[in-house]
Design an enzyme around this catalytic site. Structure first.
Site, PDB file in Angstrom:
ATOM      1  N   PHE A 133       0.856  -1.187   0.000  1.00  0.00           N
ATOM      2  CA  PHE A 133       0.000   0.000   0.000  1.00  0.00           C
ATOM      3  C   PHE A 133       0.886   1.228   0.000  1.00  0.00           C
ATOM      4  O   PHE A 133       1.700   1.417   0.900  1.00  0.00           O
ATOM      5  CB  PHE A 133      -0.929   0.038   1.221  1.00  0.00           C
ATOM      6  N   ASP A 218       9.201   3.058   1.694  1.00  0.00           N
ATOM      7  CA  ASP A 218       7.980   3.723   2.154  1.00  0.00           C
ATOM      8  C   ASP A 218       7.838   3.440   3.643  1.00  0.00           C
ATOM      9  O   ASP A 218       7.401   2.360   4.047  1.00  0.00           O
ATOM     10  CB  ASP A 218       6.778   3.210   1.363  1.00  0.00           C
ATOM     11  N   LYS A 247       2.434   9.711   8.422  1.00  0.00           N
ATOM     12  CA  LYS A 247       1.632   9.357   9.614  1.00  0.00           C
ATOM     13  C   LYS A 247       2.125   9.898  10.964  1.00  0.00           C
ATOM     14  O   LYS A 247       1.644  10.914  11.422  1.00  0.00           O
ATOM     15  CB  LYS A 247       1.454   7.833   9.654  1.00  0.00           C
TER      16      LYS A 247
HETATM   17  C1  PLP Z   1      -0.944   5.358   5.122  1.00  0.00           C
HETATM   18  C2  PLP Z   1       0.093   4.964   4.127  1.00  0.00           C
HETATM   19  C3  PLP Z   1       0.245   5.661   2.914  1.00  0.00           C
HETATM   20  C4  PLP Z   1      -0.686   6.777   2.501  1.00  0.00           C
HETATM   21  O1  PLP Z   1      -0.673   7.839   3.393  1.00  0.00           O
HETATM   22  P1  PLP Z   1      -1.874   8.942   3.339  1.00  0.00           P
HETATM   23  O2  PLP Z   1      -1.422   9.986   4.312  1.00  0.00           O
HETATM   24  O3  PLP Z   1      -3.120   8.231   3.723  1.00  0.00           O
HETATM   25  O4  PLP Z   1      -1.921   9.447   1.959  1.00  0.00           O
HETATM   26  C5  PLP Z   1       1.266   5.280   2.074  1.00  0.00           C
HETATM   27  N1  PLP Z   1       2.107   4.276   2.393  1.00  0.00           N
HETATM   28  C6  PLP Z   1       1.994   3.588   3.550  1.00  0.00           C
HETATM   29  C7  PLP Z   1       2.967   2.503   3.856  1.00  0.00           C
HETATM   30  C8  PLP Z   1       0.976   3.895   4.444  1.00  0.00           C
HETATM   31  O5  PLP Z   1       0.840   3.196   5.565  1.00  0.00           O
END
Ligand code: PLP
Length: 393
Positions: A133, A218, A247
């Protein structure tokens, strides 16, 4: 009409109607609009690192919003410079930062860096992991390996090849000298808090270096103390070319960051990228307060200690619905023997705990980093009854 009905009537149906309407929070506790109290074991999806209404965050944000709330990128301000320097300091000093407002935007920045790198070096495709994700905007979505949220919005502008997560041989086969970048989470978050086998991230680093592809980590969910280290990639002693954060960084204020190391820090030329709100003074001040507090209160050590108590406590529960627990620090999945995570979430809520039914057989825990041993113990103590109730519904 209830708040829930009004929510349903006023908002697009993309979220469904959430089960609890929260009114306020303090530390690791939150109260709903009817006055019911819950222990927050999900922290706004690994965002509320300092818990709720932390004085350090409140003061930093209040002071900054009352001083200057916005400058745009036409003018610079000290909080953003302090924040970029601070992040680079935590990362060993060598890099360049771009500040955004969210995770997906941090990844869009990484995506554009990798696209530009690819165009200038004749590299035509990206590699990402199945079930990964990376976000909901079109660049980040193209890298997201979950067909149910991706496929209906294609085709995408870039060729992205998906490999099974954790399989270093598959990664090696997929990454040739025509690959521009490999995007990986050090542990997959939305897929169910799934750590790779030991050595996978180090192997990914070697594979990318050998092929000349950029390694993009990421760490939007895994960083800022969540695993008991500032960044999860530090567990393996591996430095990516590009790192994305969001986050937990702002402790609840929206902010994202993309860090490029070495040559990856200077791929963009003037005008190549930008954001009106990215790195705005209030969010930058919030992030500085989060980093200062993690440092000042020794929260990394705390996360390792209470994270182990949480995992050991869950592992010691003997229940037919409980298969085990995975993850690191205060980032865990309770793994079930059958697909009853929704029932577990609902039973936990009735017992006064907010958790997240992440996958049919996995319940995510990502409480604030300030959660105490005593609070962890109340959850562990309540777990058998929660699992009982979830088994019988
Ligand atoms: C939450 C998340 C995203 C997206 O972040 P948003 O602030 O919701 O756009 C991307 N990569 C990872 C690994 C995430 O946990």
């Amino acid at each position: 009409m209830s708040l829930y009905d009004r929510f349903e009537a006023a908002f697009m149906p993309n979220y469904g109607v959430p089960p609890v309407a929260l009114a306020r929070g303090e530390g690791c506790e939150v109260w709903d609009v009817d006055g019911n109290r819950y222990l927050d074991m999900i922290g706004g999806i690994a965002v509320s690192s300092l818990g709720h209404a932390h004085p350090a965050l409140g003061e930093a944000v209040s002071r900054q919003v009352a001083t200057i709330a916005h400058t745009s990128n036409l003018f610079l301000h000290e909080p953003e410079v302090l924040l970029a320097e601070r992040l680079l300091g935590l990362l060993g000093g060598q890099g360049r930062v771009f500040l955004a407002n969210s995770g997906t935007e941090a990844n869009e920045c990484a995506f554009k860096l990798a696209l530009k790198y690819g165009k200038t070096t004749g590299r035509t495709y990206f590699v990402a992991a199945e079930n990964a994700f990376h976000g909901r905007t079109m660049g980040a979505l193209s890298l997201t390996g979950k067909p149910s949220i991706r496929d209906q919005f294609g085709p995408f502008p870039v060729d992205v090849r998906f490999v099974p997560y954790g399989d270093a041989d598959a990664l090696k086969n997929a990454v040739t000298d025509e690959c521009a970048a490999v995007f990986l989470e050090p542990t997959q978050g939305e897929a169910g808090v799934v750590p790779p086998p030991d050595g996978y991230f180090r192997a990914a680093r070697e594979i990318c270096t050998a092929a000349g592809a950029l390694l993009v980590a990421d760490e939007i969910q895994s960083a800022i103390g969540r695993t008991g280290h500032w960044f999860a990639h530090q567990h393996e002693g591996v430095l990516p070319d590009i790192l994305t954060l969001a986050k937990g960084l702002g402790g609840g204020m929206p902010i994202g960051a993309c860090v490029g190391f070495g040559a990856a820090g200077t791929i963009f030329a003037k005008g190549d990228h930008g954001s009106t709100f990215g790195g705005n003074p209030v969010s930058a001040a919030a992030a500085l307060a989060v980093l200062d507090t993690i440092d000042g209160e020794g929260l990394l050590e705390h996360v390792r200690a209470v994270g182990s108590e949480l995992a050991d406590g869950i592992a010691a529960v003997d229940h037919p619905l409980l298969k085990g627990v995975r993850g690191r620090g205060l980032w865990r999945a309770i793994v079930l023997t059958s697909p009853r995570s929704a029932q577990v979430q609902a039973a936990a809520q009735r017992a006064g705990f907010l958790v997240n039914a992440l996958q049919p057989d996995a319940v995510r825990l990502a409480p604030p980093l300030v959660i105490t041993s005593a609070q962890v113990a109340t959850f562990v103590t309540a777990l058998p009854a929660i699992l009982d109730e979830a088994s019988h519904d």
